[in-house]
Each structure stands twice: as structure tokens, then as C-alpha cells.
Design an enzyme around this catalytic site. Sequence first.
Site, PDB file in Angstrom:
ATOM      1  N   ASP A 111      12.190   3.167 -10.808  1.00 44.94           N
ATOM      2  CA  ASP A 111      12.682   3.162  -9.433  1.00 44.94           C
ATOM      3  C   ASP A 111      13.570   1.966  -9.111  1.00 44.94           C
ATOM      4  OD1 ASP A 111      11.366   5.538  -8.844  1.00 44.94           O
ATOM      5  OD2 ASP A 111       9.528   4.512  -8.243  1.00 44.94           O
TER       6      ASP A 111
ATOM      7  N   ASP B  59      -0.589  -3.698  -4.132  1.00 44.08           N
ATOM      8  CA  ASP B  59      -1.691  -2.743  -4.209  1.00 44.08           C
ATOM      9  C   ASP B  59      -1.262  -1.362  -3.716  1.00 44.08           C
ATOM     10  OD1 ASP B  59      -4.285  -2.566  -5.251  1.00 44.08           O
ATOM     11  OD2 ASP B  59      -5.140  -2.381  -3.257  1.00 44.08           O
TER      12      ASP B  59
ATOM     13  N   ARG C 107       5.395   8.928  -7.081  1.00 39.74           N
ATOM     14  CA  ARG C 107       4.816   7.626  -6.748  1.00 39.74           C
ATOM     15  C   ARG C 107       5.748   6.544  -7.272  1.00 39.74           C
ATOM     16  NH1 ARG C 107       3.704   6.012 -11.714  1.00 39.74           N
ATOM     17  NH2 ARG C 107       2.678   7.401 -13.214  1.00 39.74           N
TER      18      ARG C 107
ATOM     19  N   SER D 230       0.825  -1.204   0.000  1.00 39.06           N
ATOM     20  CA  SER D 230       0.000   0.000   0.000  1.00 39.06           C
ATOM     21  C   SER D 230       0.865   1.262   0.000  1.00 39.06           C
ATOM     22  CB  SER D 230      -0.959  -0.044   1.194  1.00 39.06           C
ATOM     23  OG  SER D 230      -1.886   1.012   1.130  1.00 39.06           O
TER      24      SER D 230
ATOM     25  N   ASP E 159       7.146   3.920  -9.767  1.00 34.57           N
ATOM     26  CA  ASP E 159       7.110   3.771 -11.221  1.00 34.57           C
ATOM     27  C   ASP E 159       8.273   2.885 -11.652  1.00 34.57           C
ATOM     28  OD1 ASP E 159       9.096   5.619 -13.182  1.00 34.57           O
ATOM     29  OD2 ASP E 159       9.129   6.134 -11.062  1.00 34.57           O
TER      30      ASP E 159
ATOM     31  N   HIS F  82      -8.357  -4.524  -0.492  1.00 37.39           N
ATOM     32  CA  HIS F  82      -6.999  -3.974  -0.410  1.00 37.39           C
ATOM     33  C   HIS F  82      -6.039  -4.993   0.210  1.00 37.39           C
ATOM     34  CE1 HIS F  82      -4.230  -0.694  -0.720  1.00 37.39           C
ATOM     35  NE2 HIS F  82      -4.160  -0.424   0.571  1.00 37.39           N
TER      36      HIS F  82
END
Length: 456
Positions: A206, A187, A201, A163, A203, A257
Amino acid sequence: MLPRGLLGLLGLLMLCKGEEESGPGESCDNFTDLTLSHCFIGTSLYVRLLLYTRSNLDCGREIGHHHLSAQPLLNLSLPTAFVIHGYRPTGAPPIWINHIVHLLAAQEDLNIIVVDWNRGAANLNYFTAVSYTREAAHNLTGFIRTMQEEGASLSSVHLIGVSLGAHLAGFIGANLKGQIGRITGLDPAGPMFTSATPEERLDPSDAMFVDVLHTDMNSFGLRGAHGHIDFYANGGADQPGCPKTIFAGKSYFVCDHQRSVFLYLCALNRTCSLTGYPCSSYSDFLDGRCLQCEAFKPASCPVLGYDVGQWREALLGLGQTRVFFSTTASLPYRKLSYRVDMVTWNQYLRWGVVYIRLHGGGNFTEARIDHKRLRFEQYTATRLLAQFDDDLSHIQKISMRINTGNVIGPRYKIRLLRIRFTPLEHPDRPLMCRFDVMMEENTEVAFRPLPCDSRL
């Protein structure tokens, strides 16, 4: 309230023990356990690193950020996996920590470092936890650089983020210029990241390899593709077995989730063999349009889990790949899939949904191909994806029904000139065929399958 399937998971992972074990005189360093009162008051970021190895699987050891060569259990010549949790609105430790530690240790000999940033993640204000991810990433970046200075290879580092922890892992990877070996995002969190740029975020840049699993894109998860390969369980949104109404309480909010973690644990345990099929959408996958994996030959289709070696290079050459799979509502989650090819010959155009049952050993399992109405017309080839909850290895009989919804008019005939069943996950099993089957709409017909090189 525990999500459905969790009790079965706890029983399945027999290697995972419910309580910490230690030898005489030993004390274990446990994950920070906070209460709801801490979350109301708010917590400030404090990052702890708990080390587990095959020699101390049931007794974590907190390690400092410096002088790593002085840590007796940390072997920098081995691979290292970091497990990074996400937002903790109640402050309680994640129930899956011990399980993932044991299952990672079963894959290979490695250092497993549980990143405990519960002080920081435990806030009723989610935005506060989000703001701490950059600071936590800076802290961990410094630690990994120290590892590198003392002999570790960045390519042997694997970050597993859940998460909000998936984005935290992405920030670490970006700080290290994408030289981390692998990031696995379970997730990745959606709130506050929906409109984020790749720099804000997780991607693909990374890490050298980024794999992502999606299970709740329409709520707490993030839509889109964010890795070299993105797995979409049941389309990446609503998961089977999860509550559909708010009356289920907490489970309604967290079940989809959290399913990403349980699917990954099951894949690590090798109880689940969750094969992903490259496709542009889940709808196309369900239509049977994406059941080939030509780009990965001689390897098989991608499988969710730890071992990505056989198809990693192919994925890196493809750029970003989306793969889809369906699951059952509970352990072992895996569905049995068949590609069904039919040639129909009927005088009148009919529309309907298909029900297929496989019978064997006194049992049966059914696939409902009802996500949309199918078109059956004269001398037309139709391909279907039939997915069954149970694996019957020896099929003695197959029964089918084409439901057109016609309840008042005459029942029309639908003639199948040929029908062929191809097992997708078991290429060693024979293809099953049948020729010239006469069906009546809304009526079940049964037949014995034959080898596809035989005819009546």
C-alpha cells in the site's frame, strides 16, 4: 476511565497545551465533538480536513478539497502527514490529537492534516463504521490526487492510521497504486479483518514503506505481519499495567489497544527509545536468541518512531521483518536490556528461574527471567535476556538468585565459571564480567562486576 500511564503522558508532553489558542479575532476549527446520543442514532460519513503547521499548531484550519493553492497555510512543497483516527464508539474527539500534532511538528517542518471522519466513525454499530472506511478512503484519495496535481509529491505523503484508521490508510495507498511514501499503522483493527485478504486490509504494497505497531492482537488488534516492518510490543498482545479483569471497566477493553498510540507518542517525543530485535517469535526473543542486528549494520537495530532513514533500505531488501521489544507499565516505557552469558559447572542437573539485581547509587533494579524454567547442567553455556525497569548507569554490585523451587531436599551448588553482562542499548558502556562464582540454589549471592579483560 483513563488508561494507566495517560496522566503521566499528559504531564510529560509539555509542548502540548490543553486548550486551543488563537489570536485576536481568530476562530479555530476544532475536531467534531459528538455525544453518545449521536452514536445511538447513527451518523453518516462526512470527512473534514484540519490543517496544522508550525505557524498554527494550536489552531486548526479546515481546508477544502479543491483549489489547494488558494489555501494560505498549505505549502505543497513540504512533506504532509495525515493523522487518521479509528472507530469512535462514544463520539468524543481522540484525547491524543493535540499531542501528536505538536510532536509531528517537532520532527520537521511539514503540513499536518488531521482527518476528522468522526461523523461516520461514531456509531454504536461497528460494522457501519467499517463500511464507511472505503468511502472515506475514496474521498481522501481524491484530495491527495489534487495535491499531486498542484505540485505535491506522493513520496512525501505519510499516512498515520490508528486502529480502523490503519486500514483506511491502506485503502488510500492501494487506490494510489502504492506510490504513497509511508504508512504507519498503530495496532490495525482486528474485528472484521481477521480473515481479510491483503486487498481488504493494510499490507506492505500500500505504500513505499509500511511500518506497523501491534499491542492488542488477542482482542481489538489484528494478528500477523502487515508491513515492511512490524513492531510487537510485549509480544503484541497484553500490555503491562493494563487491567486483567473486567472489573476495571472500560480500561479493561481499551487499554491494550490504546497503548499503541501512547507508545508512538512517547517515541515521537524521544523520551522512549524502543529498540526492536528481529526474531521469529516473542518467546525466542525472551530466550535471548535474537539479540543481534547484523542485517542492519552499520546502522543499529530498528527503533520505533518517526525517523526510519538509517535502516529503511535494509528492511525493503529483507521483505517483511518482525521485531520484538518489551516495555514497562508506564512512562517512559523503555526497559534496560542486557545479554547475560553464563557458563555453568554443577554436578547435578538443575532447572530454575533466574533473578538478577543491579545495584548502584543506593538503588537497585531487578530482572526476573521467569517466562520459563531454564536448564543448568555441567559445563553448559547459557544465554539470557535480562530486562530491567530502571537504568542504573554506574553498576557497583550485582546479585543473583537461581530459584529451583526445591524446598525440602538438600540445596545443591551451582558454580558459574564465567558470567558476562553486555548492555544492548548502550554499546558505549563497558561489558561487565565475573569469574568463578559459587552459588547455592534459592540463595542470593552478590558480587562486584569487573571489566571483562580482568580476572580475579
